[in-house]
Structures are given as structure tokens and as C-alpha cells.
Motif scaffolding. Structure first.
Motif, short mmCIF file in Angstrom:
data_model
loop_
_atom_site.label_atom_id
_atom_site.label_comp_id
_atom_site.label_asym_id
_atom_site.label_seq_id
_atom_site.Cartn_x
_atom_site.Cartn_y
_atom_site.Cartn_z
N ASP A 1 69.56 74.20 71.16
CA ASP A 1 70.45 73.24 70.49
C ASP A 1 69.76 71.93 70.13
O ASP A 1 70.41 70.89 70.01
CB ASP A 1 71.68 72.94 71.35
N ARG A 2 68.46 71.99 69.95
CA ARG A 2 67.73 70.76 69.57
C ARG A 2 67.67 70.66 68.05
O ARG A 2 67.24 71.59 67.37
CB ARG A 2 66.31 70.79 70.14
N ALA B 1 63.82 66.31 66.91
CA ALA B 1 62.40 66.66 66.92
C ALA B 1 61.59 65.65 66.12
O ALA B 1 60.40 65.42 66.42
CB ALA B 1 62.20 68.06 66.35
N TRP B 2 62.22 65.04 65.13
CA TRP B 2 61.54 64.08 64.26
C TRP B 2 61.91 62.63 64.57
O TRP B 2 61.88 61.77 63.68
CB TRP B 2 61.85 64.41 62.80
N ALA B 3 62.26 62.37 65.79
CA ALA B 3 62.65 61.01 66.17
C ALA B 3 61.55 60.00 65.90
O ALA B 3 61.81 58.83 65.59
CB ALA B 3 63.04 60.98 67.66
N PHE C 1 69.79 78.12 64.72
CA PHE C 1 69.13 79.32 65.23
C PHE C 1 69.92 79.87 66.42
O PHE C 1 70.23 79.14 67.36
CB PHE C 1 67.69 79.03 65.65
N ASP C 2 70.24 81.15 66.35
CA ASP C 2 71.03 81.80 67.40
C ASP C 2 70.12 82.71 68.23
O ASP C 2 69.62 83.73 67.73
CB ASP C 2 72.15 82.62 66.75
N GLY D 1 59.74 74.77 68.02
CA GLY D 1 61.13 74.77 68.43
C GLY D 1 62.08 75.32 67.39
O GLY D 1 63.29 75.42 67.63
N PHE D 2 61.52 75.71 66.22
CA PHE D 2 62.36 76.22 65.13
C PHE D 2 61.76 77.55 64.64
O PHE D 2 61.03 77.61 63.65
CB PHE D 2 62.44 75.19 64.01
N PRO D 3 62.06 78.63 65.36
CA PRO D 3 61.46 79.94 65.05
C PRO D 3 61.89 80.44 63.66
O PRO D 3 63.02 80.24 63.22
CB PRO D 3 62.02 80.85 66.14
#
Length: 495
Positions: free
Chosen positions: A359-360, A365-367, A114-115, A380-382
Motif C-alpha cells: 500500500d505504498r 516513494a518520491w517524497a 498493485f494487488d 516497490g512497484f512490480p
């Protein structure tokens, strides 16, 4: 929720051409959205139904329900569809809904990022190309990455070896000594097909599966004709199948003892068809039925009972040039090894690197295990949506029903974005956490938490795969996007 305005429709990239990706594309097109591409890593459509061409490959959900509700097929050859017929059905859908111009083959993705400058997803292809889009929809499925065992000496074996999902049709099994490792859903189907052709078959079983009879048969011509001339009967037939399957949800999720009826049926079939007393001792599972995937077959037990089939339950120690060696020192010389070891179902989207805001990565996120709001969106992921995501798999009904619920939800989100050009939407972290907590609480009383190890569980033992309830409750919860669950915003550099 921001004020709406008119504007261009968002550009959309869909990853995958199985039932999820194609169904999402058709849903978008029927709603008037045409600005999309469907990326496919292979050179043909079909997903798991393209990849799994092993002998006997078939579906374990009835044909009329394992198909799109908006595209019924009246001439299914059998009650349970075969691989080639299901793949032909998907090809028919591509032709009918004119998707060819949207397909981009041989386009395996290495990274999607994602930019924030452009508010777009930038996709890097393994062939060196790149693409961008406002919206990214993943439809990679859960059964696309074969799981190979880590057995010492695999590279030393001199004969042919392959996974069932990558079947080597050039390998002639006639009169060969064959080893099959694994007794899961794929092995249940291909072992009976090859057992009568090979010289000998050694079947390595880590744990016995629960196997029930498959109520399958060819449709008669008059039945197919009736489905064609009387569409309401076709719809009613599908509806009856749905509710018959749906009634089993309570047994899997809450009243687990109801499954004992199925266990009794499975034991009866095994006792009737496995006459070899030594083999019979090893075909009845030692875990509660339903904890692992329940399999259906009419020819599995007869295949096991064949004199040229050896059932081995001792753990494998290693392989050598000539075959397989178990931990008790026994050596099984074979010419061919086939892995029926399933898929890496809990590794969603792997090996694609998905990178969201700041930059995540999705891996970060799924740790603590894969999770998503309604199995579709992740904080966190639009503008990123998943089909067949975490905790949307089923053990009792058709995944196509779940996918169609997700199509509707994602379409609603796309409509919101279309009314707000340049805007992005992101699920709120607290709403996602609350939802995931409710799902995991629902799984606590399910049969899947009764103590066995299955592909429903990730490496830490968390069930990140299954939906813990009725499919109609999931459909109700995904009937529309509630804007209160999302943040809508525009990045400074987006006009």
C-alpha cells in the motif's frame, strides 16, 4: 533469474495515446503481443499534440527526427512540423497498425493499485469502471498538466481567461485588449500569431527567454519526392539531423562555455529586431543560456517590437474585475487573459494515484523527488514501467529517440514475463539508488545547475527531468534488460 517456461502472454494496460503510448503499442504488436489496451482520458488520441491547438503550435525538433524511425513520412510540409500535421501523423499510425480495437477513450484513471493476491494491477476509472492487467505501462508524458499561476483575484476577472494548452477557439481576439502571462515555449509561438489581430497586447514577463533563429522553411516538392523515391536519402537526412543535434549535448552537460556562441547569436537577433530601446533592455536574459529551455523563433522579436505590444516586467500583485495590477500599483485593463505558463513537468503521473506493494504510493516513494531506474522502473512497484519518466527529458535532441530506446527495454521485460507466467519483476532498490545517484552526479556540472529556476527543477530544486548525457549512451544502457538488476518472484496466491 527464474527458470523460463511457456505460457500465455501477459495482459498489458498502457496509459496515454501520445507518441509514447502509441509507439509502445506498435512495438508490442510488431513483436507478437496483442493482449493490451490503451487507456485515454480524452475522446481522441494525440496527447500534447491533441491538447495544444493554439495559433502557431509547432514542434522545435525537425520533422524527420520527431517521428518514429520505423514509420518515416516523406511528405512533411515543413522542416519543423506543425501541430495539425503531427496529430495527423499519429492518426495515420493508429490506422496503419490497426490500433483502434485496442483504444479505450474517455477512461481517465483515478487509481492504479498493485494487488498481491492476484499479482495484477487494478485500475479504477473516474467513471466508476475498473480494469486489471499483469503489466502497467505509463505514457502520460511530462507536458500534459497545465501550470496555472496562483494570482489573487483570478476569479474576479470578468473577461475570458484560459491556458494556452486549453485554447478557447470561441473567444474572438480581434480588436480585443489582451494580456498574456508568461514568455515560455508556447507564448513564443502564439504571441506573434495574435499580436497583429488584437487591439493591444500586454505581455507579462517574469524572466526573458533565450531565443534563437528557427531554421525552418517549407519543403519543396522535389525534396518530398526525393524522400519518397529514395528512402536511403530519407534515412541519411534523419541521421544527419540526429548527429547535428546530438553534438550540442556536450555544451549542455559539460562544456557550458560553448553555449556562449548561441548567446551571441541570440543577442544579435534581439539587437537587430527590437528597435524600441526600452523593450530591448528587458529581452536579454540575465542567466546563462541553456539553464532554461532555449527557444527558437523567427517572429518573436518582431512581435515584441510592435507598437501595440507592451512588455511588463514588474511582478503581478493581483487581478480585479477589469484586468491586472502589478506590484508598483499600475493597472492594465484587458478583455482577455491568456496564460502561457507552461506545464507541471516534474509532477509525473499526477493526479493518478499509483499504489505499489504494501500500500505504498508513488508519492511516498518520491517524497525526496521523482526517480526511477533508467527512468523506467521503480522499486516497490512490480511490473510497472514508465515512458518519458524521471530524468529522460532532453534539451538538445528528439524525445522520440529516447522513447524508442524505452520501447525496446520494456518489450524485453515483457518477453521475460511472457516466459514466466504469473511471475512479477521488480527493480532492486540498491540498483535504482546507485543509478539515480549517478544521474544526479552527472547533472552537477550541467548548465541546468548554473543557478536559474526552471521547470526542469522540482519544488526542492532537484533536477528530476533532464538526462545528463548523450542519447546514444542512454540507448546503449537500455538495449536489453539485465535480470541481475531485478527480483523475479511469484506471490503465494498466483497460480
Amino acid at each position: 533469474m527464474p527458470e523460463t517456461s511457456s505460457g500465455d502472454t501477459p495482459s498489458i494496460l498502457i496509459i496515454g495515446t501520445g507518441f509514447g503510448g502509441l509507439g509502445m503499442a506498435i512495438t508490442l504488436k510488431k513483436a507478437g503481443f496483442h493482449n493490451f489496451q490503451i487507456l485515454e482520458k480524452a475522446s481522441d488520441i494525440g496527447g500534447t499534440w491533441r491538447d495544444n491547438t493554439y495559433p502557431g503550435a509547432a514542434c522545435d525538433i525537425q520533422s524527420h527526427l520527431y517521428s518514429y524511425s520505423f514509420e518515416p513520412k516523406h511528405d512533411w510540409s515543413r522542416k519543423f512540423g506543425l501541430q495539425a500535421e503531427i496529430l495527423d501523423y499519429l492518426r495515420h499510425c493508429v490506422r496503419k497498425y490497426d490500433l483502434a480495437g485496442h483504444l479505450k477513450f474517455d477512461s481517465e484513471i483515478s487509481e492504479a493499485k498493485f494487488d498481491g493476491q492476484s499479482s495484477q494491477w487494478i485500475i479504477q476509472l473516474k467513471n466508476g469502471g475498473s480494469l486489471s492487467a499483469d503489466v502497467l505501462i505509463s505514457a502520460t508524458g511530462q507536458l500534459n498538466l497545465p501550470a496555472l499561476p496562483n494570482i489573487p483575484g483570478m476569479d474576479d476577472f470578468s473577461g475570458d481567461q484560459f491556458h494556452s494548452a486549453r485554447w478557447n477557439h470561441e473567444c474572438n481576439l480581434a480588436d480585443k485588449r489582451v494580456a498574456v502571462i508568461g514568455t515560455g515555449a508556447s507564448a513564443i509561438q502564439f504571441v506573434p500569431e495574435i499580436a497583429g489581430k488584437v487591439k493591444s497586447l500586454v505581455l507579462f514577463q517574469r524572466s526573458a527567454p533565450w531565443v534563437l533563429r528557427k531554421p525552418d522553411r517549407p519543403f519543396r516538392r522535389w525534396e518530398q519526392a526525393l524522400f519518397k523515391v529514395l528512402p536511403p536519402w530519407d534515412r541519411l537526412y534523419r541521421w544527419l539531423i540526429y548527429w547535428k543535434n546530438e553534438s550540442r549535448a556536450l555544451a549542455f552537460t559539460r562544456l557550458n562555455r560553448l553555449l556562449d556562441i548561441y548567446a551571441w547569436q541570440g543577442k544579435r537577433e534581439a539587437r537587430k529586431q527590437v528597435t524600441d530601446p526600452e523593450k530591448f533592455k528587458h529581452v536579454i536574459p540575465d542567466y546563462q543560456i541553456g539553464c532554461k529551455r532555449v527557444l527558437i523563433s523567427n517572429d518573436w522579436y518582431p512581435a515584441l517590437n510592435r507598437p501595440n505590444v507592451t512588455l511588463v516586467t514588474e511582478d503581478i500583485d493581483h487581478m480585479d474585475q477589469y484586468g491586472v495590477v502589478t506590484k508598483d500599483g499600475a493597472h492594465y485593463p484587458v478583455d482577455v487573459i491568456i496564460y502561457g505558463t507552461g506545464f507541471r513537468a516534474s509532477e509525473f503521473l499526477s493526479p493518478i494515484s499509483i499504489i505499489g506493494k504494501n500500500d505504498r504510493s508513488l508519492d511516498e516513494a518520491w517524497a525526496n523527488g521523482a526517480s526511477a531506474f533508467k527512468g523506467i522502473t521503480v522499486n516497490g512497484f512490480p511490473n510497472f514501467f514508465m515512458l518519458y519518466g524521471p530524468n529522460t527529458n532532453l534539451a538538445h535532441n528528439s524525445i522520440i529517440y529516447m522513447l524508442e530506446s524505452q520501447f525496446s527495454y520494456v518489450l524485453d521485460a515483457v518477453k521475460l514475463l511472457a516466459k514466466n507466467p504469473g511471475m512479477v519483476m521488480e527493480v532492486a532498490g540498491d540498483r535504482q539508488n546507485q543509478y539515480v545517484s549517478e544521474v544526479q552526479s552527472g547533472l552537477e556540472g550541467s548548465v541546468w545547475s548554473s543557478g536559474c529556476h526552471s521547470w526542469y527543477l522540482d519544488a526542492s530544486g532537484k533536477n528530476t527531468v533532464n538526462w545528463p548525457g548523450f542519447t546514444f549512451t542512454y540507448r546503449w544502457s537500455t538495449r536489453r534488460v539485465d535480470p541481475d538488476n531485478y527480483s523475479f518472484y511469484r506471490f503465494p496466491n498466483r497460480n
